[in-house]
Scaffold this active site. Structure first.
Site, PDB file in Angstrom:
ATOM      1  N   CYS A 136       0.799  -1.233   0.000  1.00  0.00           N
ATOM      2  CA  CYS A 136       0.000   0.000   0.000  1.00  0.00           C
ATOM      3  C   CYS A 136       0.826   1.275   0.000  1.00  0.00           C
ATOM      4  CB  CYS A 136      -0.950  -0.005   1.192  1.00  0.00           C
ATOM      5  SG  CYS A 136      -1.902  -1.533   1.321  1.00  0.00           S
TER       6      CYS A 136
ATOM      7  N   HIS B 274      -9.796   1.720  -0.493  1.00  0.00           N
ATOM      8  CA  HIS B 274      -8.343   1.589  -0.395  1.00  0.00           C
ATOM      9  C   HIS B 274      -7.833   1.058  -1.724  1.00  0.00           C
ATOM     10  CE1 HIS B 274      -4.382   1.150   0.815  1.00  0.00           C
ATOM     11  NE2 HIS B 274      -4.487   0.346   1.871  1.00  0.00           N
TER      12      HIS B 274
ATOM     13  N   HIS C 186      -3.195   7.570   6.488  1.00  0.00           N
ATOM     14  CA  HIS C 186      -3.404   6.305   5.776  1.00  0.00           C
ATOM     15  C   HIS C 186      -4.814   5.804   6.057  1.00  0.00           C
ATOM     16  CE1 HIS C 186      -2.352   2.701   3.678  1.00  0.00           C
ATOM     17  NE2 HIS C 186      -2.423   1.929   4.746  1.00  0.00           N
TER      18      HIS C 186
END
Length: 403
Positions: free
Chosen positions: A163, A331, A296
């Protein structure tokens, strides 16, 4: 003396818009892109919400000016569309005029298409040229196809660090510019939804059946998304020569790898704290000069505690407004860092702080809560966080351009 690194172009496509302007409009209207997918064949398609780009793969081919076929996967097409906008916004018509690098990020590559023919490939009795799909599986395949289509040749590489991938791509590009190895680098990432990632995160019990709620006491996991985003980085010397329109400056960055656990961050946020602190030190800004943190904020149980504690350690009692924009886009894994870097630039350009959707209840482990309204405020410096599996933590500091 090391070159300053300016952002001179941006392009993106996500579940909330096909362009940078469309994304900003959705953020302003607090319009989420979460829903149920019709583009991946999965038993969870009516159970687990995702943030899918609102076009079929065939439609993406047409939008990109590509003849549809197995060579151009959904991942590649998303990247190509974002790239076209970034180059156009930067006024770049010929990539050979100034040798430009291309740093691309992806974690799924062409898996979105390859997984559809997996059982055909392993069935020896099945007839058909299914192996042509295998070539597109490698993450570097989409990088090369985008590079060939638009004309990159000076330097091309692919990063895959979960990520944090596209945030690391931006760091790598900035380092090339700072050291004078290239004066222009286009950095970012592209990611398509796949059964593999949906099943994988679900097996970790990290996917919520409701729209995700980052930094909320009742959070229960993330929602996956897809999209692509690229930023054009130019050295100060090139930007001045070309009279480039400077959107913002990438003033600081840091990657730390704490390696605490394969899929969980350290409970006290050690890696996140060090990444933010070191990036801020590079930028020359103090904690008091940060007006917004795009966290995040995955809405998973461990991540939000860890990142929240890192914020409290770094800023003490003066944590600036912060929010996660993942309830808008889902995400997007490898693309998340670049998407949220663009949101950081938009926050500076429009002097706004984006809301953290779906928040209702403060976490018991933290003394801080995210911003829940679209807030008009002076914004000159933003920290954008992207944290990946394996403890790979990336923080970017993006600042308003000053002569």
């Amino acid at each position: 003396m090391a070159e300053r690194v300016f952002i001179t172009g941006m392009g993106m496509i996500t579940a909330i818009g096909d362009t940078v302007a469309a994304n900003f409009s959705s953020l302003q209207q607090q319009q989420s892109g979460l829903g149920f997918t019709s583009y991946i064949d999965t038993i969870y398609k009516d159970i687990l919400p995702v943030a899918a780009v609102k076009h079929s793969t065939a439609a993406l081919s047409e939008m990109a000016g590509i003849i549809a076929g197995p060579a151009y996967t959904r991942t590649t097409l998303l990247g190509l569309l974002a790239m076209q906008e970034a180059l156009q916004q930067a006024g770049i018509r010929d990539l050979q005029q100034e040798p430009a690098g291309f740093i691309n990020a992806s974690t799924v590559g062409g898996m979105c298409d390859t997984e559809k023919v997996y059982f055909d490939i392993i069935d020896r009795e099945k007839k058909g040229d299914f192996l042509q799909y295998v070539d597109t599986l490698d993450c570097a395949d989409c990088t090369q196809r985008i590079a060939d289509k638009v004309g990159f040749s000076a330097y091309i590489t692919t990063i895959s660090t979960a990520c944090s991938s596209s945030a690391n791509a931006l760091m790598y590009g900035a380092r090339l510019v700072k050291q004078g190895l290239l004066r222009r680098v286009v950095c970012g990432g592209t990611e398509a939804l796949t059964r593999f990632t949906l099943n994988g995160f679900n097996s970790l019990k990290n996917v919520d059946k409701r729209p995700c709620r980052p930094f909320d006491q009742q959070r229960n996991g993330l929602n996956l998304g897809e999209g692509a985003a690229y930023l054009v980085l130019e050295s100060e010397s090139l930007a001045r020569e070309n009279n480039s329109r400077i959107l913002a400056e990438l003033t600081g960055y840091c990657n730390t790898n704490e390696a605490f656990h394969p899929t969980a961050p350290s409970p006290e946020g050690d890696g996140a704290y060090t990444a933010m602190k070191t990036a801020l030190a590079m930028s020359g800004r103090s904690t008091g000069e940060v007006q917004y943190v795009n966290v995040h904020g995955t809405a998973t149980l461990n991540n939000d505690i860890s990142e929240g504690k890192a914020l409290e350690r770094l800023f003490g009692a003066q944590v600036p407004p912060f929010s996660s924009t993942k309830p808008f886009t889902g995400h997007t894994l490898a693309a998340a860092g670049a998407i949220e870097a663009i949101y950081a630039v938009l926050a500076i350009q429009h002097q706004v702080i984006f809301p953290n959707l779906n928040f209702t209840e403060q976490m018991e482990e933290l003394s801080i809560t995210p911003e829940t309204r679209l807030l008009e405020a002076p914004v000159e410096t933003v920290i954008s966080n992207s944290f990946g599996f394996g403890g790979n933590n990336a923080s970017l500091v993006i600042s308003k351009y000053e002569r």
